[in-house]
Design an enzyme around this catalytic site. Structure first.
Site, PDB file in Angstrom:
ATOM      1  N   ALA A 100     -13.793 -10.667 -17.778  1.00 42.75           N
ATOM      2  CA  ALA A 100     -12.181 -11.402 -18.366  1.00 42.75           C
ATOM      3  C   ALA A 100     -11.489 -10.583 -18.660  1.00 42.75           C
ATOM      4  O   ALA A 100     -11.969  -9.463 -18.610  1.00 42.75           O
ATOM      5  CB  ALA A 100     -12.283 -12.466 -19.516  1.00 42.75           C
ATOM      6  N   HIS A 101     -10.240 -10.732 -18.606  1.00 42.30           N
ATOM      7  CA  HIS A 101      -8.619  -9.525 -18.710  1.00 42.30           C
ATOM      8  C   HIS A 101      -9.408  -8.861 -19.588  1.00 42.30           C
ATOM      9  O   HIS A 101      -9.715  -8.606 -20.866  1.00 42.30           O
ATOM     10  CB  HIS A 101      -8.207 -10.171 -18.535  1.00 42.30           C
ATOM     11  CG  HIS A 101      -6.849 -11.081 -19.042  1.00 42.30           C
ATOM     12  ND1 HIS A 101      -6.067 -11.336 -19.577  1.00 42.30           N
ATOM     13  CD2 HIS A 101      -7.777 -11.482 -20.924  1.00 42.30           C
ATOM     14  CE1 HIS A 101      -5.782 -12.696 -20.789  1.00 42.30           C
ATOM     15  NE2 HIS A 101      -6.776 -12.798 -21.484  1.00 42.30           N
ATOM     16  N   ASN A 102      -8.895  -7.380 -19.457  1.00 38.87           N
ATOM     17  CA  ASN A 102      -9.076  -6.424 -20.288  1.00 38.87           C
ATOM     18  C   ASN A 102     -10.663  -5.523 -20.884  1.00 38.87           C
ATOM     19  O   ASN A 102     -10.614  -4.941 -21.652  1.00 38.87           O
ATOM     20  CB  ASN A 102      -8.139  -6.807 -21.575  1.00 38.87           C
ATOM     21  CG  ASN A 102      -6.776  -6.619 -20.708  1.00 38.87           C
ATOM     22  OD1 ASN A 102      -5.907  -7.504 -20.864  1.00 38.87           O
ATOM     23  ND2 ASN A 102      -6.050  -4.918 -20.429  1.00 38.87           N
TER      24      ASN A 102
END
Lengths: 340, 340, 340
Positions: free
Chosen positions: C246-248
């Site tokens: 997922a993001h980051n």
């Protein structure tokens, strides 16, 4: 939020349907059937079925002109009944008859890129924006849906249907009548890595994937090529969506694996197994014929006896679940000092 | 390992930002803002936000010129504070304003293959190497990113954005402003199989997929078409990546489902539900509105009361976990002979 | 159901193989080797290896001309032995030598769509039906397999291999020698949503994905772009199929993550970690270097000590498992009233 079923071309008399399926008809054979529908959605001139007993209450209220039912439910049909020992199989055969898959439209779309060294049968359909690599062999009756890719030396057996945007890697081989849904990747490299002086070294994956006749591969499912020998699916293996099959797995004939299940490398699964959704099966195991794995189970040991296996835990209200988690951490104290 | 945020075109005065968002500004309205950033990464002329209290320590040390914060954190801002009851929603609106998604660039790329019997609005953008099938309907403002496939008779509502390599199957229908990320497959066949004389017989999947306005579908997510009726997503349903939605599921408005969750066939999920990642939800269930399912849970029963549910087990050191596993196998002896 | 291994071009003398790998040879250096194979499948003129002690029984029965083995197994080889401290690493190096990946065939396929504002090195291979967006930069030695998409401003480092149908989003950056398998999606939007007045508001995802040198990304794996800063993979990170990042997230050098594992947003995983298949790792965690997560575990807390962690439960016969589930629900009564 429901539609009202699927209309067929023309209509069929109920007597003809009973005859085609070899079922006993309780009702008027002259009734005309226009469409198939669900028990709740079907109306006049529509036919439905009852296979899952959970929906039996819907039978009494159905407006369907006819329903395919097991013997014990014949008396509950408001309209005509088609009595079947295996109602769901009868239903499948009915749909096959009324809604057959479309045949291939032979020819190569001008936007497809077919390598001059590929062999594409004149009876195959190569859809828009497909790519067929050198040495690949595409058999008669095959449909390559839009955006599908067939690698170098791959073999696509007669009457296969790749629905679109399917990837079949170099040298992989599909039997006859294999159905592959969009986004499936057959023949990516297996996950082979050796730690070597503090870094990973890729282990070349030299095998391929071999898939038997009448298999079905779900959307975005991945089946990796073998490390040396092939990854192998028998005949009539049915994989749902987002299944992951690692390198050198072997899956026996007629085994069905539901969505989101992953199988690690070199595991051999027998024939007529059923694996429910979201399971994880460890590598290097042997699973015997007719094993049934229930949903969200972690299979970490070989299975030598047919039957049902599982380790999934039904969700419950968080407060109750958290209490159990606390108790799990405290279990040892119940067993007393030194207990094993 | 961090970048320094995202620069906007031109700059904005802090007073204008507060006005646009309808927030109370604590600080100098003349300050110029050039970019958005994280609390730790933002520097002068940058704006950030605090929504997750876990990051509150970062607030005191931030070099951001301004931060959107909840009322209770206004006093902790080293620079200007924009006071918001819902800081994350305010942040979302700020980004919408500063970084709006690009509009469609109307026209059909010469490499796209659009069937003569498709209807593509003049205001739609059909990207490179897309395919639009016969009878499909692509509305104004739509962006079909590169490699996307729209099947026969499918409908893509106004202002939908298919980011690229999306598959929408025959007769599936997307509402307006639906966002679909790469690799998503909407409308593969449901997993319908009937055992018939020792082999699987495919049950034709005649329904489609219907998706309401303002839904978002994650990368490599799969939504199968219904068996007879449709699989249905309401409005503003938000699916993360690698979610699997089986045939005939219905998902209510404003429900959000995180990555890697799978939902088996015919399950109905209510409105405003939140399902965390990697859950498995069995088939034929009813989940009421506002149910919250925590991560890695197996939902095997219908849920009739709003609230939190779960069955995930937090990982711990293997020695401790293995001890618990041994105790689990021995539980029966604690209950004594014949206990239930 | 096995093939008989992979044949090499020409043949190699065993002495030369030992020399190339720097291994001690027990046997005749003049023996000619034509192919690699498994212990059970290899025949005369073939070489195999033993790395997993589980297969040691197969060693005694092998017909392979030579086997790469650990020192303690030299005496068990029926034919020649190549003694290696790290037999699997030696095997990987042997395959690299005998079966090197094919080099790029520089040029742009006429069916590919390369934006005039893209920069494609003369030494790169752009396969059929690829798309390279404006401002993208494709380095020498790169292979873009058929149907791959490289977004605007993306950077593909030297000697990367995108096997086919890969999606790399706008502004994402791959280091050198990154291998990406079909169906992978790098740089879809992160799952960022803010509830705002009863509906979800999308939070624009402005970051990108940055992947270091020598990473490998599995088939249908998804790596989302960061919300503001980037999602980052270090060097030599190895992701199997159907992994979701997922993001980051940040994943440290040399970490390996097996199939079907999902990692929620903003979690940082250290270097030399190994995560087994089908795990779920919650968001906003810190996992230290050299953590090992066993299969189907739910990681919900940060990990600060190297070592093995888990929460997976081995499947067992359903009757036994259901008994345990009943007992779990009854645990409280064992602890007595008021116990905590």
């Amino acid at each position: 939020m429901s539609d009202s079923g699927a209309t067929i071309t023309g209509s069929r008399r109920l007597g003809d349907i009973a005859g085609h399926l070899g079922l006993r008809l309780h009702g008027d054979p002259a009734v005309e059937i226009d469409a198939v529908g669900t028990l709740t959605g079907a109306g006049q001139r529509q036919i439905s079925f009852l296979a899952n007993p959970a929906y039996r209450k819907q039978l009494a209220a159905t407006r369907a002109a006819a329903v395919i039912v097991p013997p014990e439910a014949v008396g509950d049909c408001p309209g005509a009944a088609l009595e079947a020992d295996e109602p769901y199989a009868a239903w499948a055969r009915l749909l096959e008859w009324l809604h057959p898959p479309r045949p291939a439209r032979p020819g190569i779309d001008p936007s497809a890129v077919v390598d001059p060294a590929a062999r594409v049968d004149d009876g195959a359909e190569i859809g828009p924006l497909c790519h067929v690599g050198p040495g690949a062999d595409v058999s008669p009756g095959v449909i390559l849906g839009p955006g599908s890719i067939v690698g170098a030396g791959a073999v696509i057996g007669a009457d296969c249907r790749l629905l679109g945007r399917v990837f079949v890697g170099d040298r992989c081989r599909l039997g006859r009548r294999v159905i592959v849904h969009p986004g499936a990747v057959i023949g990516a490299d297996g996950y082979g890595l050796a730690m070597d002086g503090g870094r990973w070294r890729k282990v070349a994956q030299l095998g391929a994937v071999r898939i038997g006749d009448d298999c079905e591969i779900g959307a975005n499912t991945t089946i990796d090529r073998g490390a040396i020998d092939d990854t192998v699916l028998g005949v009539d293996v049915r994989l749902d969506n987002q299944v992951q099959v690692a390198h050198n797995c072997e899956i026996g004939d007629h085994t069905a694996i539901a969505g989101c299940t992953g199988i690690a490398g070199s595991t051999r699964i027998g024939r007529y197994c059923m694996v429910a959704g979201a399971c994880g099966i460890a590598g290097h195991l042997e699973i015997c014929d007719r094993a049934i794995i229930t949903g969200m189970s972690a299979v970490t040991n070989s299975i030598h006896q047919p039957g049902r296996y599982g380790s999934g835990i039904p969700a419950r209200p968080m407060r109750a679940w958290q209490r159990i988690l606390v108790r799990l951490s405290q279990l040892d104290r119940l067993f007393g000092p030194g207990a094993r």
